[in-house]
Design a protein around this motif. Structure first.
Motif, PDB file in Angstrom:
ATOM      1  N   ILE A   3       0.836  -1.207   0.000  1.00  0.00           N
ATOM      2  CA  ILE A   3       0.000   0.000   0.000  1.00  0.00           C
ATOM      3  C   ILE A   3       0.869   1.254   0.000  1.00  0.00           C
ATOM      4  O   ILE A   3       0.624   2.210  -0.736  1.00  0.00           O
ATOM      5  N   SER A   4       1.916   1.254   0.821  1.00  0.00           N
ATOM      6  CA  SER A   4       2.803   2.421   0.886  1.00  0.00           C
ATOM      7  C   SER A   4       3.457   2.692  -0.457  1.00  0.00           C
ATOM      8  O   SER A   4       3.612   3.844  -0.872  1.00  0.00           O
ATOM      9  N   ASP A   5       3.847   1.616  -1.159  1.00  0.00           N
ATOM     10  CA  ASP A   5       4.513   1.778  -2.467  1.00  0.00           C
ATOM     11  C   ASP A   5       3.551   2.274  -3.534  1.00  0.00           C
ATOM     12  O   ASP A   5       3.986   2.871  -4.533  1.00  0.00           O
ATOM     13  N   LYS A   6       2.259   2.014  -3.373  1.00  0.00           N
ATOM     14  CA  LYS A   6       1.282   2.381  -4.400  1.00  0.00           C
ATOM     15  C   LYS A   6       0.700   3.779  -4.212  1.00  0.00           C
ATOM     16  O   LYS A   6      -0.147   4.208  -4.999  1.00  0.00           O
ATOM     17  N   ILE A   7       1.123   4.484  -3.169  1.00  0.00           N
ATOM     18  CA  ILE A   7       0.621   5.846  -2.972  1.00  0.00           C
ATOM     19  C   ILE A   7       1.188   6.744  -4.078  1.00  0.00           C
ATOM     20  O   ILE A   7       2.394   6.764  -4.302  1.00  0.00           O
ATOM     21  N   ILE A   8       0.320   7.446  -4.755  1.00  0.00           N
ATOM     22  CA  ILE A   8       0.757   8.371  -5.817  1.00  0.00           C
ATOM     23  C   ILE A   8       0.448   9.797  -5.388  1.00  0.00           C
ATOM     24  O   ILE A   8      -0.521  10.049  -4.674  1.00  0.00           O
ATOM     25  N   PRO A   9       1.286  10.741  -5.801  1.00  0.00           N
ATOM     26  CA  PRO A   9       1.070  12.141  -5.398  1.00  0.00           C
ATOM     27  C   PRO A   9      -0.207  12.722  -6.015  1.00  0.00           C
ATOM     28  O   PRO A   9      -0.703  12.252  -7.047  1.00  0.00           O
ATOM     29  N   LEU A  10      -0.714  13.762  -5.371  1.00  0.00           N
ATOM     30  CA  LEU A  10      -1.808  14.557  -5.942  1.00  0.00           C
ATOM     31  C   LEU A  10      -1.218  15.719  -6.726  1.00  0.00           C
ATOM     32  O   LEU A  10      -0.091  16.143  -6.501  1.00  0.00           O
ATOM     33  N   PHE A  11      -2.011  16.214  -7.641  1.00  0.00           N
ATOM     34  CA  PHE A  11      -1.619  17.434  -8.361  1.00  0.00           C
ATOM     35  C   PHE A  11      -2.672  18.499  -8.083  1.00  0.00           C
ATOM     36  O   PHE A  11      -3.836  18.348  -8.440  1.00  0.00           O
ATOM     37  N   VAL A  12      -2.224  19.546  -7.392  1.00  0.00           N
ATOM     38  CA  VAL A  12      -3.122  20.640  -6.991  1.00  0.00           C
ATOM     39  C   VAL A  12      -2.657  21.910  -7.698  1.00  0.00           C
ATOM     40  O   VAL A  12      -1.582  22.427  -7.410  1.00  0.00           O
ATOM     41  N   GLU A  13      -3.478  22.373  -8.656  1.00  0.00           N
ATOM     42  CA  GLU A  13      -3.147  23.587  -9.420  1.00  0.00           C
ATOM     43  C   GLU A  13      -1.741  23.478 -10.030  1.00  0.00           C
ATOM     44  O   GLU A  13      -0.902  24.368  -9.892  1.00  0.00           O
ATOM     45  N   ASN A  14      -1.516  22.331 -10.681  1.00  0.00           N
ATOM     46  CA  ASN A  14      -0.248  22.073 -11.377  1.00  0.00           C
ATOM     47  C   ASN A  14       0.947  21.952 -10.424  1.00  0.00           C
ATOM     48  O   ASN A  14       2.092  22.022 -10.855  1.00  0.00           O
ATOM     49  N   LYS A  15       0.675  21.819  -9.126  1.00  0.00           N
ATOM     50  CA  LYS A  15       1.746  21.612  -8.159  1.00  0.00           C
ATOM     51  C   LYS A  15       1.657  20.186  -7.609  1.00  0.00           C
ATOM     52  O   LYS A  15       0.570  19.661  -7.366  1.00  0.00           O
ATOM     53  N   ARG A  16       2.803  19.582  -7.382  1.00  0.00           N
ATOM     54  CA  ARG A  16       2.884  18.183  -6.925  1.00  0.00           C
ATOM     55  C   ARG A  16       2.746  18.132  -5.409  1.00  0.00           C
ATOM     56  O   ARG A  16       3.532  18.742  -4.685  1.00  0.00           O
ATOM     57  N   CYS A  17       1.727  17.426  -4.958  1.00  0.00           N
ATOM     58  CA  CYS A  17       1.505  17.238  -3.517  1.00  0.00           C
ATOM     59  C   CYS A  17       1.864  15.785  -3.175  1.00  0.00           C
ATOM     60  O   CYS A  17       1.059  14.866  -3.337  1.00  0.00           O
ATOM     61  N   HIS A  18       3.081  15.583  -2.681  1.00  0.00           N
ATOM     62  CA  HIS A  18       3.560  14.232  -2.363  1.00  0.00           C
ATOM     63  C   HIS A  18       3.343  13.955  -0.873  1.00  0.00           C
ATOM     64  O   HIS A  18       3.653  14.795  -0.033  1.00  0.00           O
ATOM     65  N   TYR A  19       2.797  12.803  -0.556  1.00  0.00           N
ATOM     66  CA  TYR A  19       2.596  12.451   0.835  1.00  0.00           C
ATOM     67  C   TYR A  19       2.951  10.977   1.036  1.00  0.00           C
ATOM     68  O   TYR A  19       2.900  10.168   0.110  1.00  0.00           O
ATOM     69  N   THR A  20       3.331  10.646   2.270  1.00  0.00           N
ATOM     70  CA  THR A  20       3.717   9.280   2.627  1.00  0.00           C
ATOM     71  C   THR A  20       2.993   8.873   3.899  1.00  0.00           C
ATOM     72  O   THR A  20       2.320   9.689   4.539  1.00  0.00           O
ATOM     73  N   ILE A  21       3.173   7.598   4.285  1.00  0.00           N
ATOM     74  CA  ILE A  21       2.534   7.119   5.511  1.00  0.00           C
ATOM     75  C   ILE A  21       3.578   6.453   6.400  1.00  0.00           C
ATOM     76  O   ILE A  21       4.586   5.920   5.925  1.00  0.00           O
ATOM     77  N   SER A  22       3.327   6.535   7.684  1.00  0.00           N
ATOM     78  CA  SER A  22       4.097   5.783   8.675  1.00  0.00           C
ATOM     79  C   SER A  22       3.150   4.792   9.335  1.00  0.00           C
ATOM     80  O   SER A  22       1.977   5.121   9.585  1.00  0.00           O
ATOM     81  N   VAL A  23       3.662   3.577   9.637  1.00  0.00           N
ATOM     82  CA  VAL A  23       2.788   2.500  10.126  1.00  0.00           C
ATOM     83  C   VAL A  23       3.434   1.841  11.338  1.00  0.00           C
ATOM     84  O   VAL A  23       4.657   1.632  11.379  1.00  0.00           O
ATOM     85  N   GLY A  24       2.600   1.551  12.307  1.00  0.00           N
ATOM     86  CA  GLY A  24       3.012   0.727  13.450  1.00  0.00           C
ATOM     87  C   GLY A  24       2.092  -0.469  13.566  1.00  0.00           C
ATOM     88  O   GLY A  24       0.867  -0.327  13.537  1.00  0.00           O
TER      89      GLY A  24
END
Length: 720
Positions: free
Chosen positions: A661-682
């Motif tokens: 799941i973590s590897d399949k996260i793709i960034p969002l594009f907001v007004e032509n800007k790249r919004c990259h996000y990740t997750i931490s898991v316990g």
């Protein structure tokens, strides 16, 4: 800001009135006219003319001394009746003529008396405008000739004045330019005052442009010599050239900032960079060549003229985009560009030397400075308004987000109470819970949620006594309550004394003929607009819950589901964890749970907005549903934290699922800007010594903390 702008406008208006009064004097000139403006002349480039002047022995030498590149080679004969004039003064225009030499005829030879070149800066000029002037008082009775040569074809204008008369005319020009220069300097001070308060870059660039330009304007008109301390800035041809290049560089830079060309017109922005670079190169040549060659001056003039179509296209383009700054720019530069083109064409002898062509550029400069001052003020006001709107929108979104979290908590409480309540008590429990929470925010005595559906009246209150009281209220004031609900206007009831403290909050709800929340309030109750919005939102949620209570399945779905992600909410997922743990312990099956947290979620909200943050949460929720086994249970535990229950799955296998799941996260594009996000898991797992679900949660939370502390975007297992 508005007050300061008014004061600046008043000051500008006074300056403009003074300019108009001075200009009217210049144009009228009363009876200040030259004594003579008609002189006999000979073209020394014509061999036949030299034959006619063969009585002057050295006329051939004077004609041949002029280089072949000089197209204007004229000899004027001055009138012989100068004795009638008390103090004669000869004035020659235009001022940019290459050489003007005064001769007297002595023994059939022309003897030079005085020669003036185009850039004679050795001493301050006596008169403004740099026209060539010759005092003839001590030469009365002499036969005088004037020789003019210029590198281009020119039509000189000679005038013979009485010295005192011409001095009066020059003083009027001086008054005009005093008003113009004073007005521009005043505007520089006004904009400096604005900059010190607002700290906007556009003001600083405009101050830089106007300061360098006013020095060039003063130097090119001769007005700068009114100030001995400043005359050093215009003591040579190079000084004027350098300040012209510097002011044009400042203008191009200010244009980019004022019109926001980098964002609104990127192609034109790059072209302006080219012109800026050209001005820097020409500026440097002003220090290399001394004096600056005429060819370089012509290149500079051509460069400035070639920028006008770019400015015209840029303004038209931005006006079509409804840019307010483009309107001010067009207004300010329309007259200035026209006056500038006329002035340059005059120096090329393509237009005649007239007052409007010679001095229109200076007057247009003041008008341009005035309009730009107002334009800058308008721009700052617009930016402030945009910031206020963004801030207000951010506050509203934040309040809505906080309100959503509060309602989520409230619905969680209702969910827990529904499990322990009897079906016949659902309405009383929901109304009691809602009103208890409402009383923490708003002071009221009693309240009731009321709606009419299918001609049947429904009244919900915390007690039988209150329900009867509000039933009677509707009977007595039904028409007024219905009218307020139809108008959707929160307002006090205008009824008998017994109902004067009743406040009606209308609710728009489908399937209802009308709906509202009625509060019994005190005399001090004075709701604000934001409070009314909150009350209507609160009343709407209460009414919606009451409507959904008609079906237990619907109310449970509403109470157990997170509105944003459509996953289980915190209360529901914790209840499922307790049940799943009991089943796993009985069957001795493995069980794992995982805390999934979005890294730096606050930064996503701050940088890209809450809507983008909501999209991140929705996308992650969908990814969890798609990639995890169907028997897994997923819930939104907090704002950006998810709790995943993985029955019959060990910790290592659970880590494999979460890694995918973590590897399949793709960034969002907001007004032509790249919004990259990740997750931490316990991840924690069921052990023999596990006592309850709270222990599993603590262990998974510790593992999540390790993932965060080790740099985020990691998956860690709890210790066995």
């Amino acid at each position: 800001m508005i007050g300061r702008l008014h004061y600046a406008t008043i000051a500008i208006s006074i300056v403009l009135v003074a300019i108009l009064l001075a200009a009217s004097k210049i144009v009228s000139k009363d009876s200040l006219q030259p004594i003579s403006s008609n002189f006999d002349s000979y073209n020394l480039n014509n061999p036949e003319v030299l034959t006619k002047l063969n009585d002057i022995e050295n006329i051939g030498n004077i004609a041949s001394e002029v280089e072949s590149e000089y197209n204007t080679n004229l000899l004027y004969i001055l009138p012989s009746n100068l004795s009638r004039t008390k103090n004669p003064l000869l004035v020659v225009r235009p001022g940019h003529l290459r050489f003007v030499t005064l001769y007297k005829l002595s023994h059939n030879k022309l003897e030079p008396l005085n020669q003036q070149s185009r850039y004679d800066f050795q001493s301050a000029p006596e008169f403004m405008g740099f026209q060539k002037s010759f005092k003839l008082r001590d030469l009365q009775g002499e036969k005088l000739y004037l020789h003019i040569n210029h590198y281009k074809q020119a039509i000189p204008k000679l005038e013979l004045w009485e010295y005192e008369t011409f001095n009066r005319v020059d003083n009027q020009y001086n008054q005009l330019f005093t008003a113009i220069i004073f007005g521009i300097i005043l505007l520089i001070l006004v904009n400096t005052f604005f900059y010190l308060i607002i700290k906007r870059r556009e003001y600083l660039l405009y101050i830089f442009y106007n300061t360098t330009f006013v020095i060039f304007l003063m130097g090119s008109t001769g007005y700068i010599y009114q100030f001995p301390a400043l005359s050093l800035l215009a003591d040579s041809k190079n000084s004027l050239f350098i300040f012209l290049c510097l002011s044009m560089y400042a203008l191009y830079t200010f244009t980019q900032a004022f019109l926001s060309t980098e964002k609104l017109a990127p192609v034109e922005h790059k072209l302006l960079n080219v012109y800026r670079g050209a001005m820097v190169a020409l500026f440097v040549t002003g220090f290399i060549f001394n004096p600056v060659p005429q060819t370089l001056i012509n290149i500079t003039n051509f460069t400035l003229i070639s920028a006008f179509p770019l400015y015209l296209w840029l303004v038209v383009k931005l006006l079509r985009k409804a840019s307010r700054q483009a309107f001010f720019f067009a207004l300010a530069f329309g007259l200035l560009i026209l006056a500038g083109v006329c002035r340059i064409l005059t120096t090329f002898n393509l237009l005649p030397e007239t007052f409007i062509f010679n001095h229109g550029f200076a007057i247009a400069s003041l008008l341009e400075a005035t309009i730009f001052t107002l334009g800058l003020a308008d721009r700052v006001l617009q930016i402030k308004l945009q910031r206020d709107n963004v801030k207000r929108e951010f506050q509203e979104r934040t309040q809505a987000y906080e309100l959503q979290k509060e309602f989520s908590t409230l619905l969680n409480n209702i969910t827990e109470k529904l499990h322990s309540s009897k079906p016949q008590n659902y309405e009383a429990m929901v109304v009691g819970t809602f009103l208890k929470e409402l009383k923490k925010r708003v002071k009221f005595v009693s309240a009731a949620a009321i709606y009419q559906m299918d001609a049947q009246l429904h009244v919900f209150a915390r007690s039988t006594f209150e329900r009867q009281k509000y039933n009677q209220l509707i009977k007595d004031t039904s028409l007024q309550v219905k009218r307020l609900c139809d108008l959707n206007v929160p307002r006090r009831l205008e009824a008998d004394l017994i109902y004067e403290n009743m406040f009606v909050i209308p609710v728009a709800m489908r399937r209802h003929e009308w709906s509202c929340l009625i509060l019994e309030v005190g005399d001090e109750f004075q709701p604000t607009e934001s409070m009314l919005d909150f009350l209507q939102h609160y009343a709407t949620e209460l009414t919606r819950c009451l409507l959904n209570i008609e079906s237990l399945r619907l109310i449970k779905s509403k109470a157990e589901t997170d509105d944003l992600t459509r996953l289980l909410n915190r209360g529901a997922i914790l209840e499922q964890l307790k049940l799943t743990l009991i089943r796993s312990q009985r069957s001795n099956d493995p069980l794992s749970i995982a805390f999934v947290d979005v890294d730096d979620f606050k930064a996503v909200n701050d940088n890209f907005g809450h809507e983008s943050g909501d999209r991140c949460l929705k996308n992650l929720a969908n990814l969890l549903l798609e990639e995890l086994p169907h028997n897994c249970l997923i819930g939104r535990y907090g704002g950006d934290e998810f709790l995943v229950i993985l029955p019959k799955i060990k910790q290592v296998e659970a880590k494999r699922y979460l890694t995918i799941i973590s590897d399949k996260i793709i960034p969002l594009f907001v007004e032509n800007k790249r919004c990259h996000y990740t997750i931490s898991v316990g991840i924690s797992g069921l052990k023999k010594e596990t006592k309850d679900s709270l222990q599993l949660i603590r262990e998974a939370d510790k593992a999540l903390y390790v993932s965060k502390s080790q740099g985020k975007n990691q998956i860690n297992l709890a210790e066995n």
